[in-house]
Design a protein around this motif. Structure first.
Motif, PDB file in Angstrom:
ATOM      1  N   PRO A 134       0.805  -1.230   0.000  1.00  0.00           N
ATOM      2  CA  PRO A 134       0.000   0.000   0.000  1.00  0.00           C
ATOM      3  C   PRO A 134       0.836   1.276   0.000  1.00  0.00           C
ATOM      4  CG  PRO A 134      -0.890  -1.595   1.572  1.00  0.00           C
ATOM      5  CD  PRO A 134       0.441  -2.127   1.118  1.00  0.00           C
ATOM      6  N   THR A 135       1.985   1.256   0.696  1.00  0.00           N
ATOM      7  CA  THR A 135       2.838   2.447   0.705  1.00  0.00           C
ATOM      8  C   THR A 135       3.405   2.719  -0.679  1.00  0.00           C
ATOM      9  OG1 THR A 135       3.451   2.048   3.014  1.00  0.00           O
ATOM     10  CG2 THR A 135       4.867   3.519   1.737  1.00  0.00           C
ATOM     11  N   LEU A 136       3.916   1.681  -1.332  1.00  0.00           N
ATOM     12  CA  LEU A 136       4.422   1.851  -2.691  1.00  0.00           C
ATOM     13  C   LEU A 136       3.316   2.316  -3.629  1.00  0.00           C
ATOM     14  CD1 LEU A 136       6.693  -1.314  -2.812  1.00  0.00           C
ATOM     15  CD2 LEU A 136       7.498   1.047  -3.093  1.00  0.00           C
ATOM     16  N   ALA A 137       2.114   1.798  -3.438  1.00  0.00           N
ATOM     17  CA  ALA A 137       0.985   2.214  -4.272  1.00  0.00           C
ATOM     18  C   ALA A 137       0.703   3.701  -4.097  1.00  0.00           C
ATOM     19  CB  ALA A 137      -0.255   1.386  -3.923  1.00  0.00           C
ATOM     20  N   ARG A 138       0.722   4.176  -2.854  1.00  0.00           N
ATOM     21  CA  ARG A 138       0.495   5.611  -2.615  1.00  0.00           C
ATOM     22  C   ARG A 138       1.605   6.448  -3.229  1.00  0.00           C
ATOM     23  NH1 ARG A 138      -0.960   3.592   2.508  1.00  0.00           N
ATOM     24  NH2 ARG A 138       1.071   4.188   3.395  1.00  0.00           N
ATOM     25  N   LEU A 139       2.846   6.021  -3.045  1.00  0.00           N
ATOM     26  CA  LEU A 139       3.968   6.774  -3.595  1.00  0.00           C
ATOM     27  C   LEU A 139       3.872   6.886  -5.112  1.00  0.00           C
ATOM     28  CD1 LEU A 139       6.873   5.299  -1.433  1.00  0.00           C
ATOM     29  CD2 LEU A 139       6.068   7.670  -1.390  1.00  0.00           C
ATOM     30  N   ALA A 140       3.316   5.852  -5.758  1.00  0.00           N
ATOM     31  CA  ALA A 140       3.191   5.840  -7.215  1.00  0.00           C
ATOM     32  C   ALA A 140       1.859   6.396  -7.690  1.00  0.00           C
ATOM     33  CB  ALA A 140       3.386   4.424  -7.743  1.00  0.00           C
ATOM     34  N   GLY A 141       1.135   7.065  -6.810  1.00  0.00           N
ATOM     35  CA  GLY A 141      -0.096   7.732  -7.216  1.00  0.00           C
ATOM     36  C   GLY A 141      -1.252   6.801  -7.467  1.00  0.00           C
ATOM     37  N   GLY A 142      -1.400   5.794  -6.636  1.00  0.00           N
ATOM     38  CA  GLY A 142      -2.529   4.890  -6.750  1.00  0.00           C
ATOM     39  C   GLY A 142      -2.327   3.765  -7.727  1.00  0.00           C
ATOM     40  N   ALA A 143      -1.111   3.285  -7.842  1.00  0.00           N
ATOM     41  CA  ALA A 143      -0.812   2.214  -8.796  1.00  0.00           C
ATOM     42  C   ALA A 143      -1.036   0.846  -8.169  1.00  0.00           C
ATOM     43  CB  ALA A 143       0.625   2.319  -9.284  1.00  0.00           C
ATOM     44  N   LEU A 144      -1.179  -0.139  -9.030  1.00  0.00           N
ATOM     45  CA  LEU A 144      -1.120  -1.542  -8.625  1.00  0.00           C
ATOM     46  C   LEU A 144       0.344  -1.950  -8.636  1.00  0.00           C
ATOM     47  CD1 LEU A 144      -4.075  -2.630 -10.904  1.00  0.00           C
ATOM     48  CD2 LEU A 144      -4.166  -2.402  -8.415  1.00  0.00           C
ATOM     49  N   VAL A 145       0.777  -2.680  -7.614  1.00  0.00           N
ATOM     50  CA  VAL A 145       2.195  -2.912  -7.371  1.00  0.00           C
ATOM     51  C   VAL A 145       2.508  -4.400  -7.411  1.00  0.00           C
ATOM     52  CG1 VAL A 145       4.104  -2.515  -5.771  1.00  0.00           C
ATOM     53  CG2 VAL A 145       2.189  -0.896  -5.850  1.00  0.00           C
ATOM     54  N   ASN A 146       3.624  -4.729  -8.048  1.00  0.00           N
ATOM     55  CA  ASN A 146       4.136  -6.105  -8.028  1.00  0.00           C
ATOM     56  C   ASN A 146       5.551  -6.063  -7.469  1.00  0.00           C
ATOM     57  OD1 ASN A 146       5.417  -8.648  -8.861  1.00  0.00           O
ATOM     58  ND2 ASN A 146       3.551  -8.990 -10.040  1.00  0.00           N
TER      59      ASN A 146
END
Length: 433
Positions: A93-105
Motif C-alpha cells: 500500500p505504501t508503494l501504491a500511494r507513492l506511485a499515485g494509486g498504482a497496482l504494485v508487483n
C-alpha cells in the motif's frame, strides 16, 4: 597409513579450515567498517537505512512467502507467517500511494528480473518487435540482447536530452507496429520525456504498450521530482530499487491497468519462484521511510548533483553540461581528458576514501572511459550543498597528488553531514543497535 595418522591429518585440515574462515570473517568485518566511512558516488548504488537492513539479518532470508491474501487456508509455507502482513498491509500500500494509486508487483528480484517480466508480459509473441533506446544514446546495454533471446525482434531509437528521436520513432512504429516500446534510459543527465513518446505511440500505433524503466530515477519519480510515467500515459513502469530509491537490490513494477496487473502476476507466477522475502521486507520498510522523507531527499539529490557539477567545473574539471542546470537527475559526468587517466584518478580517490564509477560507454564519449558520478547515496546519508562543495575540494586535492590531505577532508566531510533521510538507529526504540 594408520588410523591415528588419518585422524591427525583430518584434525589439521579442520584447523586450517577454521583459520581460513576466521580470516575471511575478519576481512568482512573490516571491509564493512571501511564501507561505513567512505563516500560512495556510484550512481547505480545506494545505502540501506538501519531499519530497512533489519530483515536481512533474520531467518526471513531463508523463507518463502506466497500468501498474499493472508488467508489461513493458504499458509502452504509458514516461514513468513509472523511478518507477511508487513509486505501485504504496509509495503505494497505504501508503494501504491507513492506511485499515485498504482497496482504494485514486488516479486521481481532485481531490475533485470523486472525487465524480463515486462518483456515476457507485454512484448507480444515470438517474432514481434520491441523498441528500446539505443545503448549509444544511453539505453541499457543488455536490453536488445534480452529482447532477442526471448524471441522478439529488437529495434532501437536514439534520444538526446531526454527527447527520443520522434521521426525515427514514428517510422519504426509505422513499419513494425511493435508490441512494446521499452524506455530503458540508464545513462542520461536529463529526464526522459515519457509524455511526448506516449503521444506519438498513441497516434501512430495505438495498440503498442509503453513501459518506462525508471531504475535509475525511481527515487526521483516516487519523490515527486520527476514526472510519474503513469500520470502521462505509460502502461507500466518500474525497475530496480537500489539507485536513487534507497532500498535493497530488488525490483518492482507498477501499473494502473487491472488487466495488465493480472497478466504480470500470472506471468510472474511461472517465472519467479522465491521473491527473496527478506529483501522484500527490506523494500517495504524502505518505502515506509521514503514516505516520510522521500520528497525532501529527492529534491536534495538533484540540487546536490547540480552543485557538484557546477563546482567541479569551477575548479577546472571537464563536466558534461547536459541540461540548463548541468543535470536534472543524480548523475554527473566528468571527462578527465588526456592529462588525467580516469582509472588512475579513480584509484587515487579510492585511496582518499571516495568511490567513483568509471565506465566506457557514456553517450558522446566514443568509447573513452569517463567518470559517472551519483549524488544519491551521500544525500541519503545527510549531505547538503556545502558537503558537495567540500567534496569538490577532495577531488581537486587528489588531482594534485595530495591524497592524504584529501582523505582527511573526506573524514571531516562525513563528520559534518546533516540529518539523514531515514530513521537513525537511536530513533528505533533501542532495537538492533
Amino acid at each position: 597409513m594408520t588410523g591415528s595418522t588419518i585422524q591427525g591429518q583430518q584434525a589439521a585440515s579442520v584447523a586450517d579450515g577454521h583459520r581460513l574462515l576466521d580470516g575471511i570473517a575478519a576481512r568482512l568485518r573490516a571491509e564493512g567498517d571501511v564501507s561505513r566511512q567512505v563516500v560512495n558516488l556510484v550512481p547505480s548504488e545506494n545505502r540501506l537505512s538501519p531499519l530497512a537492513s533489519l530483515p536481512l539479518r533474520y531467518d526471513f532470508y531463508n523463507r518463502y512467502f506466497f500468501n498474499a491474501r493472508l488467508a489461513e487456508e493458504e499458509w502452504n509455507f509458514r516461514g513468513g507467517q509472523g511478518v507477511g502482513d508487513v509486505e501485504v498491509t504496509v509495503g505494497i500500500p505504501t508503494l501504491a500511494r507513492l506511485a499515485g494509486g498504482a497496482l504494485v508487483n514486488v516479486r521481481p528480484v532485481s531490475g533485470m528480473s523486472a525487465m524480463f517480466l515486462v518483456l515476457m508480459t507485454c512484448g507480444g509473441e515470438p517474432g514481434d518487435t520491441v523498441v528500446s533506446i539505443d545503448p549509444a544514446a544511453g539505453g541499457h546495454y543488455a536490453t536488445t540482447s534480452v529482447i532477442r533471446r526471448l524471441g522478439r525482434r529488437p529495434v532501437t531509437v536514439g534520444q538526446c536530452g531526454g527527447t527520443v528521436d520522434d521521426e525515427r520513432l514514428r517510422a519504426v512504429l509505422r513499419e513494425h507496429r511493435p508490441a512494446l516500446v521499452y524506455l530503458d534510459l540508464q545513462n542520461s543527465l536529463a529526464e526522459i520525456d515519457v509524455a511526448g513518446i506516449v503521444r506519438t505511440v498513441r497516434e501512430v500505433s495505438p495498440h503498442t504498450r509503453v513501459h518506462a524503466d525508471v531504475s535509475h530515477t525511481l527515487g526521483l519519480v516516487l519523490g515527486g521530482v520527476h514526472r510519474n510515467p503513469l500520470d502521462v500515459g505509460a502502461d507500466t513502469m518500474g525497475g530496480s530499487t537500489h539507485k536513487t530509491f534507497p532500498g535493497p537490490q530488488k525490483g518492482v513494477l507498477f501499473t494502473r491497468d487491472p488487466e495488465l496487473a493480472d497478466l504480470i502476476a500470472r506471468t510472474q507466477f511461472e517465472t519467479i519462484s522465491s521473491h527473496h522475502f527478506a529483501e522484500t521486507l527490506s523494500l517495504c520498510l524502505a518505502a515506509a521511510e521514503f514516505e516520510l522523507f522521500g520528497a525532501g531527499y529527492a529534491a536534495q539529490v538533484v540540487e546536490n548533483a547540480r552543485v557538484l557539477g557546477a563546482e567541479l567545473l569551477t575548479v577546472g574539471f571537464e563536466v558534461v553540461v547536459g541540461t540548463d542546470d548541468i543535470t536534472d537527475c543524480h548523475q554527473v559526468w566528468v571527462d578527465t581528458g588526456p592529462e588525467l587517466d580516469p582509472m588512475r584518478f579513480a584509484a587515487g580517490l579510492a585511496s582518499a576514501g571516495v568511490r567513483v564509477n568509471v565506465i566506457p560507454d557514456l553517450p558522446g564519449f566514443d568509447g573513452r572511459p569517463a567518470l559517472r558520478l551519483g549524488s544519491a547515496e551521500l544525500t541519503f546519508e545527510g549531505a547538503r550543498a556545502e558537503s558537495m562543495s567540500e567534496l569538490v575540494q577532495v577531488f581537486d586535492l587528489v588531482r594534485r597528488g595530495r591524497v592524504d590531505e584529501a582523505g582527511a577532508r573526506r573524514v571531516a566531510l562525513r563528520e559534518n553531514l546533516g540529518e539523514p533521510y531515514f530513521l537513525r538507529r537511536e530513533q528505533l526504540d533501542g532495537h538492533e543497535r
